[in-house]
Design an enzyme around this catalytic site. Structure first.
Site, PDB file in Angstrom:
ATOM      1  N   GLU A  38       0.860  -1.191   0.000  1.00  0.00           N
ATOM      2  CA  GLU A  38       0.000   0.000   0.000  1.00  0.00           C
ATOM      3  C   GLU A  38       0.901   1.248   0.000  1.00  0.00           C
ATOM      4  O   GLU A  38       1.939   1.267   0.684  1.00  0.00           O
ATOM      5  CB  GLU A  38      -0.823  -0.059   1.309  1.00  0.00           C
ATOM      6  CG  GLU A  38      -1.725   1.108   1.586  1.00  0.00           C
ATOM      7  CD  GLU A  38      -2.368   0.988   2.993  1.00  0.00           C
ATOM      8  OE1 GLU A  38      -1.829   0.269   3.864  1.00  0.00           O
ATOM      9  OE2 GLU A  38      -3.403   1.639   3.209  1.00  0.00           O
ATOM     10  N   LYS A 109      -9.642   2.014  -1.531  1.00  0.00           N
ATOM     11  CA  LYS A 109      -9.803   1.409  -0.203  1.00  0.00           C
ATOM     12  C   LYS A 109     -11.108   1.862   0.468  1.00  0.00           C
ATOM     13  O   LYS A 109     -11.363   3.067   0.593  1.00  0.00           O
ATOM     14  CB  LYS A 109      -8.602   1.802   0.670  1.00  0.00           C
ATOM     15  CG  LYS A 109      -8.549   1.120   2.031  1.00  0.00           C
ATOM     16  CD  LYS A 109      -7.238   1.473   2.747  1.00  0.00           C
ATOM     17  CE  LYS A 109      -7.036   0.768   4.052  1.00  0.00           C
ATOM     18  NZ  LYS A 109      -5.729   1.096   4.673  1.00  0.00           N
ATOM     19  N   CYS A 141      -4.848  -3.430   2.898  1.00  0.00           N
ATOM     20  CA  CYS A 141      -4.482  -3.444   4.310  1.00  0.00           C
ATOM     21  C   CYS A 141      -5.668  -3.684   5.242  1.00  0.00           C
ATOM     22  O   CYS A 141      -6.187  -4.777   5.306  1.00  0.00           O
ATOM     23  CB  CYS A 141      -3.700  -2.171   4.651  1.00  0.00           C
ATOM     24  SG  CYS A 141      -2.650  -2.420   6.105  1.00  0.00           S
TER      25      CYS A 141
HETATM   26  C1  ACM Z   1      -3.551   0.085   7.313  1.00  0.00           C
HETATM   27  O1  ACM Z   1      -4.673  -0.118   6.890  1.00  0.00           O
HETATM   28  N1  ACM Z   1      -2.647   0.709   6.584  1.00  0.00           N
HETATM   29  C2  ACM Z   1      -3.143  -0.374   8.658  1.00  0.00           C
END
Ligand code: ACM
Length: 265
Positions: A38, A109, A141
């Site tokens: 990410e 995301k 993530c």
């Molecule tokens: C995250 O979602 N970067 C911990």
């Protein structure tokens, strides 16, 4: 098919250096689908929205996407990487998919972690991408914490969960093993290593990138200290067999009407 991850250390704010490093390392492999962390090009701990905006890029015409596209074409790679994506006044924490012909797709995301909520706009849909070799489901993530994500991607046909990450909690990698078992899919988690310090805030990224099979077997993993590029061969058809044993099928055995509260809000 051949799948892999690139686990790397990233320098906050130094996009050129981070991209150059990733492109150099990716130049060592060919004919594979590779997942990067990410926000691999910018780093993670943005001080504020202004700083984030100064480092965010447009897709598909931004610097990072162009550089990754070049190596994808040259080395016959499909690549998934994380980037801060600028779109008309909004900024998303996105996963970009670039195929070996240079075609682009992306996922934004949905589940933002901690201070990300103060900085980014969240995505509004989940995405599965069909390639010549497999159906790829994207999550980023912290999306791991919500089992609804991997289940939805599975029900949409995903065979591999592609999971660019900056994991900081100690149990994300273990949870991804469970996500694979409960959905009988593969997962590629590509994490960062190293420490980022910005003002009073300090984060340590936990490494341990991994590729997990539909049985929950860790096919390959990295440590938590060094950069690592790993590729393994998988039989994608394993993800189409949803039978756990002769009497249990992880999709057909559900009683979804008992769980409707999940989508009722
Ligand atoms: C995250 O979602 N970067 C911990």
């Amino acid at each position: 098919m051949r799948v892999g991850f690139l686990q790397m250390r990233c320098k906050f704010g130094d996009v050129k250096k981070n991209v150059k490093k990733a492109v150099t390392l990716l130049g060592r492999v060919s004919n594979a689908t590779i997942v990067l962390p990410e926000l691999f090009n910018t780093g993670y701990l943005f001080k504020n929205k202004k700083e984030l905006a100064s480092l965010a890029e447009t897709v598909p015409d931004g610097y990072t996407t162009n550089e990754i596209r070049k190596v994808a074409k040259k080395k016959n790679l499909n690549i998934v990487f994380g980037i801060a994506q600028k779109v008309k006044g909004k900024i998303y924490n996105s996963a970009v998919f670039v195929d070996s012909k240079g075609k682009i797709d992306l996922y934004r995301k949905v589940h933002l972690f901690d201070r990300e909520k103060l900085l980014f706009d969240h995505g509004t849909s989940l995405k599965v991408k069909s390639t010549d070799e497999a159906k790829l489901g994207f999550m980023i993530c912290f999306d791991w914490l919500f089992p609804e994500v991997s289940r939805t991607l599975t029900l949409k046909g995903a065979q591999i969960l592609c999971h660019p990450s900056n994991l900081v909690l100690p149990y994300g990698q273990n949870a991804m093993v469970t996500r694979c078992i409960e959905n009988r899919v593969f997962a590629i988690t590509a994490n960062r290593i190293g420490i980022e310090r910005r003002g009073p805030v300090r984060l340590e990224f936990t490494g341990k990138s991994q590729i997990v099979s539909p049985n929950g077997e860790i096919l390959v993993s990295a440590g938590d200290k060094s950069e690592s590029l790993k590729v393994v061969e998988i039989d994608i058809k394993e993800a189409d067999d949803k039978n756990l044993n002769p009497n249990n099928n992880v999709i057909e055995d559900r009683f979804s009407s008992y769980y409707s509260i999940i989508t009722d809000k």
